[in-house]
Design an enzyme around this catalytic site. Structure first.
Site, PDB file in Angstrom:
ATOM      1  N   ASP A   7       0.853  -1.189   0.000  1.00 16.59           N
ATOM      2  CA  ASP A   7       0.000   0.000   0.000  1.00 16.59           C
ATOM      3  C   ASP A   7       0.891   1.242   0.000  1.00 16.59           C
ATOM      4  O   ASP A   7       2.029   1.207   0.485  1.00 16.59           O
ATOM      5  CB  ASP A   7      -0.925   0.021   1.220  1.00 16.59           C
ATOM      6  CG  ASP A   7      -1.894   1.196   1.183  1.00 16.59           C
ATOM      7  OD1 ASP A   7      -2.603   1.342   0.176  1.00 16.59           O
ATOM      8  OD2 ASP A   7      -1.933   1.982   2.151  1.00 16.59           O
ATOM      9  N   GLU A   9       0.737   5.743   0.500  1.00 18.51           N
ATOM     10  CA  GLU A   9       0.014   6.985   0.791  1.00 18.51           C
ATOM     11  C   GLU A   9       0.673   8.085  -0.038  1.00 18.51           C
ATOM     12  O   GLU A   9       1.900   8.069  -0.237  1.00 18.51           O
ATOM     13  CB  GLU A   9       0.064   7.336   2.276  1.00 18.51           C
ATOM     14  CG  GLU A   9      -0.583   6.307   3.196  1.00 18.51           C
ATOM     15  CD  GLU A   9      -2.052   6.089   2.953  1.00 18.51           C
ATOM     16  OE1 GLU A   9      -2.705   7.014   2.398  1.00 18.51           O
ATOM     17  OE2 GLU A   9      -2.568   5.016   3.301  1.00 18.51           O
ATOM     18  N   GLU A  52      -6.511  18.151   1.973  1.00 17.00           N
ATOM     19  CA  GLU A  52      -7.393  17.011   1.726  1.00 17.00           C
ATOM     20  C   GLU A  52      -6.654  15.686   1.943  1.00 17.00           C
ATOM     21  O   GLU A  52      -7.196  14.743   2.524  1.00 17.00           O
ATOM     22  CB  GLU A  52      -7.947  17.060   0.308  1.00 17.00           C
ATOM     23  CG  GLU A  52      -8.849  18.250   0.017  1.00 17.00           C
ATOM     24  CD  GLU A  52      -8.071  19.510  -0.337  1.00 17.00           C
ATOM     25  OE1 GLU A  52      -6.809  19.456  -0.353  1.00 17.00           O
ATOM     26  OE2 GLU A  52      -8.717  20.544  -0.588  1.00 17.00           O
ATOM     27  N   HIS A 163      -5.638   6.391   7.417  1.00 19.57           N
ATOM     28  CA  HIS A 163      -4.939   5.487   6.515  1.00 19.57           C
ATOM     29  C   HIS A 163      -3.447   5.490   6.859  1.00 19.57           C
ATOM     30  O   HIS A 163      -2.865   6.525   7.148  1.00 19.57           O
ATOM     31  CB  HIS A 163      -5.119   5.949   5.068  1.00 19.57           C
ATOM     32  CG  HIS A 163      -6.501   5.742   4.553  1.00 19.57           C
ATOM     33  ND1 HIS A 163      -6.758   5.263   3.291  1.00 19.57           N
ATOM     34  CD2 HIS A 163      -7.705   5.943   5.130  1.00 19.57           C
ATOM     35  CE1 HIS A 163      -8.067   5.190   3.115  1.00 19.57           C
ATOM     36  NE2 HIS A 163      -8.654   5.608   4.213  1.00 19.57           N
ATOM     37  N   ASP A 168      -2.417  -0.673   6.695  1.00 18.84           N
ATOM     38  CA  ASP A 168      -3.353  -1.079   5.650  1.00 18.84           C
ATOM     39  C   ASP A 168      -2.865  -2.335   4.925  1.00 18.84           C
ATOM     40  O   ASP A 168      -3.674  -3.183   4.523  1.00 18.84           O
ATOM     41  CB  ASP A 168      -3.553   0.055   4.647  1.00 18.84           C
ATOM     42  CG  ASP A 168      -4.467   1.141   5.185  1.00 18.84           C
ATOM     43  OD1 ASP A 168      -4.902   1.030   6.351  1.00 18.84           O
ATOM     44  OD2 ASP A 168      -4.746   2.104   4.445  1.00 18.84           O
TER      45      ASP A 168
END
Length: 242
Positions: A7, A9, A52, A163, A168
């Site tokens: 995963d 980010e 965001e 997250h 994750d």
């Protein structure tokens, strides 16, 4: 069989518009079982952090405009290495193993963008296994987010308030094992045989469960089904008594 559950980010959705990776987390599986071997790195994206994106993963308050004073335990990125410093280390870890990724096209797009910038070989898309596509094929019409799949398979994700790439990946490893049929390493197809013989009772018969299994349907899915059946009228098959 070696697989890597992975995963990332990022600062946003599109590396070609200036977004960058800020975290990579990966978990090694061998014959569908976690080995404890992991890869985890935070990276300085060399740009500011959109509010965001920060709201999603909470990484890099020092890169916000204006920068925020980091809370205790917050991950700051200005002192972290850039991707170019860890790219080869990442490739050395994944090698040619299958990459298990939720929404694989997103992560592969970012990873290959960074690898190409370094002049390193890109990861072929056929190396990736997309668990999002697997979930949509197995449960058509049902939510297929990581959180939704955790609810479906009764996987504890209570620590997932934000997250995080490594967390994750660990959760996705559990989800992936359920998607391929449950926690049954190699599905009993191993070519190795036990030296001990096991007697099999010829007249064995399955027995009823002492208590029925709980439903895996969420309240939202049950309500949606009830609404669908109601639209079919009284003659609907579900309204017929057995």
């Amino acid at each position: 069989m070696r697989e890597i559950v992975l995963d990332t980010e990022t600062t946003g959705f599109d590396p070609f518009s200036g977004d960058r990776i800020v975290e990579i987390g990966a978990v090694e599986l061998l014959n569908h079982m976690p080995t404890g071997n992991t890869f985890h790195e935070y990276m300085n994206p060399e740009r500011s952090m959109p509010a965001e994106a920060f709201a999603v993963h909470g990484i890099g308050p020092d890169l916000l405009e204006p920068p925020q004073k980091p809370e205790p335990g917050a991950v700051t990125l200005r002192d972290k290495p850039v991707f170019a410093k860890i790219g080869q280390k990442f490739l050395d870890f994944v090698q040619d193993s299958k990459l298990i990724i939720h929404n694989a096209s997103f992560d592969m797009k970012f990873l290959n963008f960074e690898l190409e910038r370094m002049g390193l070989p890109k990861l072929p898309m056929e190396q990736a296994v997309d668990t999002l596509a697997m979930a949509r094929q197995r449960f058509p019409g049902s939510p297929a987010t990581l959180d939704a799949l955790c609810r479906r398979f009764n996987i504890d994700n209570s620590n997932r308030t934000l997250h995080g790439a490594l967390l994750d990946s660990e959760i996705l490893a559990d989800v992936y094992l359920e998607l391929i049929g449950g926690r049954q390493p190699d599905f009993g197809l191993s070519t190795q045989t036990s030296s001990k013989s096991v007697e099999v009772e010829d007249d064995w018969r399955p027995q009823p469960r002492p208590a029925p299994l709980p439903s895996r349907l969420t309240a939202e899915e049950q309500a949606a089904h009830a609404e669908f059946v109601a639209k079919l009228g009284e003659d609907a098959l579900w309204n017929q008594s057995s």
